[in-house]
Design a protein around this motif. Structure first.
Motif, PDB file in Angstrom:
ATOM      1  N   GLU A  29      -8.408   6.159   3.962  1.00  0.00           N
ATOM      2  CA  GLU A  29      -8.863   4.876   3.440  1.00  0.00           C
ATOM      3  C   GLU A  29     -10.468   4.774   3.792  1.00  0.00           C
ATOM      4  OE1 GLU A  29      -6.321   2.127   4.865  1.00  0.00           O
ATOM      5  OE2 GLU A  29      -4.935   2.327   3.173  1.00  0.00           O
ATOM      6  N   SER A  74       0.881   9.840  -3.532  1.00  0.00           N
ATOM      7  CA  SER A  74       0.337  10.528  -2.267  1.00  0.00           C
ATOM      8  C   SER A  74       1.173  10.007  -1.016  1.00  0.00           C
ATOM      9  CB  SER A  74      -1.242   9.865  -1.998  1.00  0.00           C
ATOM     10  OG  SER A  74      -1.957  10.428  -1.060  1.00  0.00           O
ATOM     11  N   TRP A 120       0.093   6.571  -6.817  1.00  0.00           N
ATOM     12  CA  TRP A 120      -1.208   7.526  -6.699  1.00  0.00           C
ATOM     13  C   TRP A 120      -0.433   8.789  -6.253  1.00  0.00           C
ATOM     14  CZ3 TRP A 120      -5.753   8.105  -7.872  1.00  0.00           C
ATOM     15  CH2 TRP A 120      -6.639   8.867  -7.077  1.00  0.00           C
ATOM     16  N   ARG A 125       0.835  -1.333   0.162  1.00  0.00           N
ATOM     17  CA  ARG A 125      -0.006  -0.149   0.198  1.00  0.00           C
ATOM     18  C   ARG A 125       0.831   1.339   0.135  1.00  0.00           C
ATOM     19  NH1 ARG A 125      -3.831  -2.379   4.779  1.00  0.00           N
ATOM     20  NH2 ARG A 125      -4.493  -0.250   5.239  1.00  0.00           N
ATOM     21  N   TYR A 148       0.860   3.428  -3.045  1.00  0.00           N
ATOM     22  CA  TYR A 148       0.044   5.087  -2.898  1.00  0.00           C
ATOM     23  C   TYR A 148       1.068   5.904  -3.219  1.00  0.00           C
ATOM     24  CZ  TYR A 148      -3.485   3.076  -0.033  1.00  0.00           C
ATOM     25  OH  TYR A 148      -4.832   2.601   0.522  1.00  0.00           O
TER      26      TYR A 148
END
Length: 270
Positions: free
Chosen positions: A139, A123, A121, A113, A117
Motif C-alpha cells: 500500500e 492479490s 484484485w 481490504r 484485494y
C-alpha cells in the motif's frame, strides 16, 4: 518441482508453471465475495441517486442511505439536523455529508481490504493460488496510502452511527395516533442500528483506541476491560461486516416500499 530464477539466496519468487495444484473449488469464496460486494454497490448506488422514497412521514422512518438528509430538496421533516441553504445539483446525494465518510470507512476497513484485494484484485485470490501480478507493491502507491487513514474514518463513522441511532429512537415516538408506537419498521431500524454499532465497535481501529499505545494494562483496568470486550467482538468482525451490509439494504428497501405506497407498515403497537 518449483525452481527459482536465481541460485542466490532470496534470488526471487518461485516459478510454478501451473496456476495452482489445488483440486478443491478454491474460486467459490472469491466469487461469492465479489457477488456480495457487487450486489450492495449496485443497490446502494441506484437508491442513493434515485432521490425519492426515502421518508415515511406517518412514522418518521428515514432510510439510513439518506441520513442525515441535508440537501435543500429534502423534505423538511426528514432533515432532522437542518438543511443546507443551497439546492444540490442533480445526482448529488442528499446525504452528501455522511455517504463519503461511510464509504471511506468501509473501503479502508481491514476486513474489506482483504475481501476485495483477494476477490477483485486477485492479490492473491486464495492460498496456494498464483496471483496474476508480477510485483507486490503493498500500500505504498499514492492512492493506496489513503488506506492508512482508516482510524480517522472510524471516528467520523461513529458519529454517523449516532445519527442513525437518533433516527431510530425518534421514530418510536411517532405512532399512528401520536406518541409511542412500534411497527415492523421500528424493529428493522433497531436491528440495523445494532448491527451498525456492532460492526463499528468491532473495528480494529476501535480496539486500538482503547488498548493501543499502553505499555501495561495493569494501571488501566477500565481500558483493559473495554479492550477485552472489543477484542471479543473483533473475532467476528467479518460476520458483522456482512450482516451490517444486509441490514442496511433491508432497512432501506422496507422504508422505500412503504414510502412508495407499495406496502403498509405492519403495526404492532399504536
Amino acid at each position: 518441482m518449483a525452481s527459482t530464477d536465481s541460485t542466490q539466496t532470496g534470488g526471487g519468487r518461485a516459478h510454478i508453471p501451473r496456476r495452482t495444484l489445488r483440486t478443491d473449488r478454491w474460486w467459490v469464496g472469491p466469487l461469492l465475495t465479489t457477488l456480495g460486494l457487487a450486489t450492495f454497490v449496485v443497490y446502494a448506488t441506484l437508491r442513493v441517486f434515485q432521490q425519492d422514497h426515502y421518508w415515511v412521514p406517518e412514522y418518521h422512518y428515514l432510510t439510513p442511505f439518506y441520513s442525515p438528509c441535508v440537501a435543500q430538496q429534502c423534505v423538511p421533516e426528514a432533515a432532522l439536523f437542518g438543511r443546507l441553504p443551497v439546492e444540490f445539483p442533480p445526482l448529488v446525494p442528499y446525504a452528501l455529508v455522511s455517504l463519503p465518510i461511510l464509504l471511506l470507512f468501509r473501503l479502508t476497513c481491514y476486513y474489506y481490504r482483504k475481501a476485495y484485494y483477494r476477490s477483485i484484485w486477485l492479490s492473491p485470490p486464495a492460498c496456494a493460488v498464483r496471483e496474476p501480478h508480477r510485483a507486490y507493491t503493498g500500500e505504498t502507491r499514492p492512492l493506496m496510502r489513503l488506506q492508512n487513514g482508516h482510524r480517522y474514518f472510524f471516528y467520523a463513522a461513529a458519529l454517523i452511527s449516532l445519527v442513525n441511532t437518533w433516527d431510530m429512537l425518534i421514530a418510536f415516538f411517532h405512532g399512528t395516533g401520536g406518541g409511542f408506537g412500534v411497527g415492523l419498521g421500528n424493529i428493522i431500524m433497531l436491528v440495523n442500528v445494532v448491527m451498525l454499532w456492532t460492526y463499528t465497535l468491532s473495528c480494529h481501529s476501535c480496539r486500538h483506541v482503547f488498548g493501543g499505545r499502553l505499555r501495561s494494562f495493569g494501571t488501566h483496568p477500565v481500558r483493559y476491560w473495554m479492550w477485552s470486550r472489543i477484542s471479543t467482538l473483533n473475532n467476528r468482525h467479518m460476520l458483522y461486516a456482512w450482516l451490517s451490509l444486509a441490514t442496511l439494504m433491508i432497512t432501506d428497501a422496507y422504508i422505500a416500499l412503504i414510502a412508495s405506497g407499495t406496502i403498509e407498515d405492519l403495526r404492532i403497537l399504536n
